[in-house]
Design an enzyme around this catalytic site. Structure first.
Site, short mmCIF file in Angstrom:
data_model
loop_
_atom_site.label_atom_id
_atom_site.label_comp_id
_atom_site.label_asym_id
_atom_site.label_seq_id
_atom_site.Cartn_x
_atom_site.Cartn_y
_atom_site.Cartn_z
N GLY A 223 0.82 -1.21 -0.08
CA GLY A 223 -0.06 0.00 0.05
C GLY A 223 0.75 1.22 -0.01
O GLY A 223 0.04 2.37 0.35
N CYS A 335 9.86 -2.38 -9.97
CA CYS A 335 11.15 -2.23 -9.31
C CYS A 335 11.98 -3.02 -9.71
O CYS A 335 12.66 -4.02 -8.73
CB CYS A 335 10.77 -2.47 -7.85
SG CYS A 335 9.90 -3.85 -7.21
C1 LIG Z 1 5.05 -4.81 -6.52
S1 LIG Z 1 3.99 -5.50 -5.58
C2 LIG Z 1 2.97 -4.01 -5.16
C3 LIG Z 1 3.55 -3.05 -4.12
C4 LIG Z 1 2.68 -2.00 -4.00
N1 LIG Z 1 2.06 -1.34 -5.23
C5 LIG Z 1 3.06 -0.94 -2.89
O1 LIG Z 1 3.49 0.37 -3.54
O2 LIG Z 1 3.24 -1.16 -1.88
C6 LIG Z 1 2.92 -6.45 -6.39
C7 LIG Z 1 1.81 -6.92 -5.89
O3 LIG Z 1 1.04 -7.57 -6.80
C8 LIG Z 1 0.22 -8.71 -6.34
N2 LIG Z 1 -0.24 -9.45 -7.46
C9 LIG Z 1 0.45 -10.39 -8.27
N3 LIG Z 1 -0.31 -10.77 -9.37
C10 LIG Z 1 -1.70 -10.28 -9.16
C11 LIG Z 1 -2.82 -10.56 -9.77
N4 LIG Z 1 -3.03 -11.25 -10.81
N5 LIG Z 1 -3.96 -9.75 -9.53
C12 LIG Z 1 -3.81 -8.78 -8.42
N6 LIG Z 1 -2.69 -8.53 -7.93
C13 LIG Z 1 -1.49 -9.54 -8.21
C14 LIG Z 1 0.78 -9.13 -5.26
O4 LIG Z 1 0.14 -9.80 -4.30
C15 LIG Z 1 1.81 -7.91 -4.92
O5 LIG Z 1 1.30 -7.54 -3.55
#
Ligand SMILES: C[S@@+](CC[C@H](N)C(=O)[O-])C[C@H]1O[C@@H](n2cnc3c(N)ncnc32)[C@H](O)[C@@H]1O
Length: 403
Positions: A223, A335
C-alpha cells in the site's frame, strides 16, 4: 536461512521464519548476518576457494559456516575471537578442523574490505549486456552498503519540519531521507504521519494527474502507493490478489488514517463496473531493483522467472488498459532492473495499441534529479543519486489513451 534462499528460492523475509522463536536482538543479528553474507557471496567464496586444496561443495556445511564468519567480520566488524568462538560449535562433530584452519589462515592474512563486491555471475552478465558501463560498478558499490531509510509523509509541511528536526534530507516533496535505523522506534510511526517507501518507489504515484479523482491502484499491497494517492486526495480503489498482503494494506491505512476501497481479486479475472480515469499498475516483478535491501533477489531472479514475470506484466497491462476511459492515464511501474520487465513491456504494448501514447513527466511532476528517456519513460539505474545514498532500481511509464 541461507539454504532457504539459495536452494529453495525463498525471500530472506520468508526464510527468517526459521529464527522467529529467537529473542528479538538475536533474530535481528541472525538476519543481518545472512544479509551481509548474501551481499558478498561470490567474493567470500573466492576467498574460501583460495585457501582450500579441494573445492568445497557449494552447500557444504563447512563452506556455509566460513561464509557466515567472514561476512560478520567484513560486514559487521565482529572481532576475530567472537567469530571463531561462534563458528566452531556449528561444526562440532563435523569438519571442525577444516573450518578452524581455513578461518585461521584467512584471518591471519587479513581480509579485504570488499566494498565493491562482485554480483552473482548471471547478474553481472545480464546487467553488463543491458546497461551502460558503470551501472554494474555502481551496483557493486551499492550492494556493499545498507541503504538509507526513506519516508513518505502524508503532509508536505510536516516532511520539511521532520527533516529539519531529525537531521534528515528532503529530496522531493513529502520525502525525508534518514540514516538507516529501527523504523518502529522513530518518532511518528505510531501516529501514522509517514510510511517507509524508497524514494524511487514514490515516483510512479507522482505521475497520476492531480485532478484524476478516482484512481484504480492495481497490485496495491502493502500500500505505499495507495497511501500516496489517498493523501493526494484521490478516491482510491486498491486491488490485490493476496489476502495477507491486503491485510497489511488495511493496517497501513488504519495507522496513517487514510482511506481506500479494498478489493481482493485477481486482476486477470476481475473487472470494474465502469471505465476509469486513472490506473496505477505497479506490477509484480523480479524486484531486482531492490537488491540493496534484499540482496537475495539477485539469486532468485533467474532468466525463467524474469520471462514469466514479463508475460504476466503484458497480460495485466493489456487487461487494465481496456478499462481506461478516453483521455485517461495509466502509469505502469516495476521495481526491476531487467529491460524485459520494463522497456520491452511498454515498447511492445504501444506497438500493438496505437490508441495509446507514452506521456513523459511534465516539469515539476518529478524531482529534478529524475530525467526521462527520449521515449518518455523513466528508468532509475544504480548510480542515480549515488552521493546521497542511491535509489532502488525502477522503471516507470505513463500511458495516455487517445480521446
Ligand atoms: C510490486 S507489489 C505491489 C506493491 C504496492 N504497489 C506498493 O506500493 O506497496 C505487486 C503486488 O501484486 C500482487 N499481484 C500479483 N499478481 C496479481 C494479480 N494477478 N492480481 C492482483 N494482484 C496481483 C501481489 O500480491 C503484490 O502485492
Amino acid at each position: 536461512m541461507l539454504d532457504a534462499v539459495l536452494r529453495r528460492g525463498q525471500t530472506l523475509d520468508a526464510a527468517a521464519a526459521a529464527v522467529r522463536t529467537l529473542p528479538a536482538a538475536d533474530r535481528a543479528l541472525a538476519v543481518a548476518i545472512a544479509g551481509e553474507t548474501l551481499r558478498r557471496l561470490p567474493d567470500l567464496d573466492a576467498l574460501i576457494d583460495g585457501v582450500t586444496r579441494q573445492r568445497l561443495p557449494d552447500d557444504a556445511k563447512a563452506r556455509t559456516v566460513i561464509r557466515l564468519a567472514l561476512a560478520q567480520k567484513i560486514g559487521l566488524g565482529t572481532p576475530d575471537h567472537a567469530l571463531v568462538a561462534t563458528a566452531l560449535p556449528l561444526v562440532d562433530g563435523g569438519p571442525r578442523r577444516l573450518v578452524h584452519g581455513v578461518l585461521g589462515t584467512l584471518l591471519r592474512r587479513g581480509l579485504p574490505a570488499l566494498d565493491n563486491p562482485r554480483l552473482p555471475d548471471e547478474v553481472e552478465q545480464r546487467w553488463g549486456a543491458a546497461w551502460d558501463e558503470g551501472v554494474v560498478a555502481a551496483a557493486r558499490h551499492q550492494i556493499a552498503v545498507r541503504p538509507p531509510l526513506d519516508l513518505t509523509f502524508a503532509d508536505a509541511a510536516e516532511a520539511s519540519a521532520y527533516a529539519a528536526t531529525h537531521g534528515g534530507t528532503s529530496l522531493a516533496p513529502r520525502h525525508v531521507r534518514l540514516a538507516s535505523t529501527a523504523v518502529t522506534e522513530l518518532e511518528g510511526f505510531g501516529d501514522g504521519r509517514w510510511w517507509v517507501q524508497d524514494l524511487a518507489a514514490s515516483l510512479p504515484a507522482r505521475l497520476i494527474p492531480s485532478g484524476a479523482g478516482a484512481v484504480l491502484d492495481l497490485c496495491a499491497a502493502p500500500g505505499g502507493k495507495t497511501m500516496q494517492l489517498a493523501a493526494d486526495g484521490h478516491r482510491v480503489t486498491s486491488l490485490d490478489a493476496s489476502k495477507s498482503r491486503l491485510e497489511r494494506l488495511r493496517e497501513n491505512l488504519a495507522r496513517t488514517h487514510l482511506a481506500a476501497t479494498l478489493v481482493r481479486a485477481d486482476a486477470l479475472e476481475w473487472q470494474p463496473s465502469q471505465s476509469v480515469a486513472a490506473i496505477l499498475l505497479d506490477a509484480p516483478c523480479s524486484a531486482t531493483g531492490t537488491f540493496r535491501r534484499h540482496p537475495e533477489v539477485l539469486y532468485r531472479a533467474r532468466g525463467a522467472i524474469i520471462a514469466d514475470n514479463a508475460a504476466l506484466q503484458c497480460q495485466l497491462l493489456e487487461r487494465a488498459s481496456g478499462w481506461l476511459e478516453p483521455g485517461g492515464t495509466l502509469v505502469y511501474s516495476v521495481c526491476s532492473l531487467e529491460p524485459e520487465e520494463g522497456e520491452r513491456v511498454i515498447t511492445d504494448f504501444v506497438a500493438g495499441n496505437p490508441d495509446f501514447a507514452i506521456e513523459a513527466p511534465k516539469l515539476g511532476e518529478l524531482p529534478d534529479f529524475v530525467t526521462s528517456s527520449p521515449e518518455g519513460w523513466v528508468r532509475i539505474l544504480p548510480g542515480t543519486l549515488a552521493e546521497q545514498g542511491g535509489l532502488d532500481g525502477f522503471f516507470i511509464a505513463r500511458l495516455v489513451r487517445r480521446g
